[in-house]
Design a protein around this motif. Structure first.
Motif, PDB file in Angstrom:
ATOM      1  N   ALA A   1       2.130   1.740  -3.428  1.00  0.00           N
ATOM      2  CA  ALA A   1       1.059   2.190  -4.323  1.00  0.00           C
ATOM      3  C   ALA A   1       0.764   3.676  -4.097  1.00  0.00           C
ATOM      4  CB  ALA A   1      -0.191   1.348  -4.103  1.00  0.00           C
ATOM      5  N   GLU A   2       0.744   4.032  -2.791  1.00  0.00           N
ATOM      6  CA  GLU A   2       0.475   5.426  -2.452  1.00  0.00           C
ATOM      7  C   GLU A   2       1.546   6.347  -3.017  1.00  0.00           C
ATOM      8  OE1 GLU A   2      -0.669   7.475   1.703  1.00  0.00           O
ATOM      9  OE2 GLU A   2      -0.676   5.287   1.630  1.00  0.00           O
TER      10      GLU A   2
ATOM     11  N   ASP B   1      -1.269   5.734  -6.872  1.00  0.00           N
ATOM     12  CA  ASP B   1      -2.418   4.889  -7.215  1.00  0.00           C
ATOM     13  C   ASP B   1      -3.310   4.684  -6.004  1.00  0.00           C
ATOM     14  OD1 ASP B   1      -0.253   2.810  -9.199  1.00  0.00           O
ATOM     15  OD2 ASP B   1      -1.559   4.468  -9.810  1.00  0.00           O
ATOM     16  N   THR B   2      -4.578   4.316  -6.279  1.00  0.00           N
ATOM     17  CA  THR B   2      -5.480   4.005  -5.173  1.00  0.00           C
ATOM     18  C   THR B   2      -5.751   2.518  -5.072  1.00  0.00           C
ATOM     19  OG1 THR B   2      -7.318   4.397  -6.643  1.00  0.00           O
ATOM     20  CG2 THR B   2      -6.704   6.196  -5.152  1.00  0.00           C
TER      21      THR B   2
ATOM     22  N   ALA C   1       0.836  -1.204   0.000  1.00  0.00           N
ATOM     23  CA  ALA C   1       0.000   0.000   0.000  1.00  0.00           C
ATOM     24  C   ALA C   1       0.872   1.256   0.000  1.00  0.00           C
ATOM     25  CB  ALA C   1      -0.923   0.009   1.216  1.00  0.00           C
TER      26      ALA C   1
END
Lengths: 127, 109
Positions: free
Chosen positions: A103-104, A108-109, A100
């Motif tokens: 991704a952050e 991106d979500t 996560a």
């Protein structure tokens, strides 16, 4: 001082985690983990029995002197099981958290394969 | 001697098949739990997570538990015990200091 601060932080996180556990976070059932462990250990014990039978023909029984003739599978105590459940849960939460973060950072979500790929090397080192 | 080996391998084959179906069932149940833990954690981090990735993580976790079982058995046998204790679990996490420390404090409760 630094160590104490770090220790406090870990304890805090554990308290937070256990509070969440009491309310909503899913965990692994100890019975499921016990069943999986048992299956693996019984299989290992069977393999050891087979190799034991094959070996006694070739080798002296000197080597087998200390071991019992009947190979009994390992078992675990309940606290060790609970701790193992926790360890497995942490494995998954760490993986998701690290992915996560990546991704952050990428803006991106949604966690995708490329994010997961980036965390794998460190994951295998840590676990 | 040969006849005995044949009989044993038939019995072993049956046992193996039963073993496989039990292991499939356990793996599926494990996957379901792993998936729900992963999804809950993703929600906590405020992220969505794509289904194939969740499945991938669940598979990774299943491989990990296989390794963990082997390690725990090795540690227990090495200490001359037949049963796995909390110390074995903590030792198996030795590669990561924080992890070992948090497991240790959980074990004190």
């Amino acid at each position: 001082m630094e160590r104490r601060r770090r220790k406090c932080k870990i304890e805090e996180q554990i308290q937070i985690d256990s509070a969440i556990n009491d309310n909503e976070t899913p965990i692994f059932e100890p019975d499921l983990i016990r069943a999986i462990f048992k299956q693996i250990w019984i299989r290992k014990a069977r393999e050891r029995e087979v190799t034991g039978i094959q070996n006694t023909d070739a080798m002296d029984s000197e080597i087998g002197a200390g071991t019992s003739k009947k190979i009994r599978p390992t078992f675990s105590n309940p606290n060790a099981l609970k701790l193992s459940c926790e360890l497995l849960r942490i494995f998954i939460t760490e993986t998701v958290q690290r992915a996560a973060t990546i991704a952050e950072a990428a803006g991106d979500t949604k966690i995708e394969a490329i994010h997961l790929e980036r965390v794998l090397p460190q994951l295998f080192v840590d676990f | 001697m040969e006849v005995d080996e044949d009989n044993r391998s038939d019995f072993e084959k049956e046992e193996e098949e039963e073993d496989d179906s039990v292991s499939d069932l356990l793996r599926d149940r494990f996957r379901l739990s792993a998936i729900s833990i992963a999804e809950s954690e993703a929600k906590r981090s405020g992220m969505e997570i794509s289904p194939p990735i969740v499945a991938c993580i669940a598979d990774l976790a299943f491989k990990y538990i296989g390794q963990l079982a082997k390690d725990l058995e090795l540690f227990a046998h090495h200490a001359g015990r037949k049963s796995v204790t909390m110390t074995d679990v903590i030792v198996s996490a030795h590669r990561n200091e924080h992890l070992a420390a948090s497991l240790r404090s959980i074990s004190y409760r």
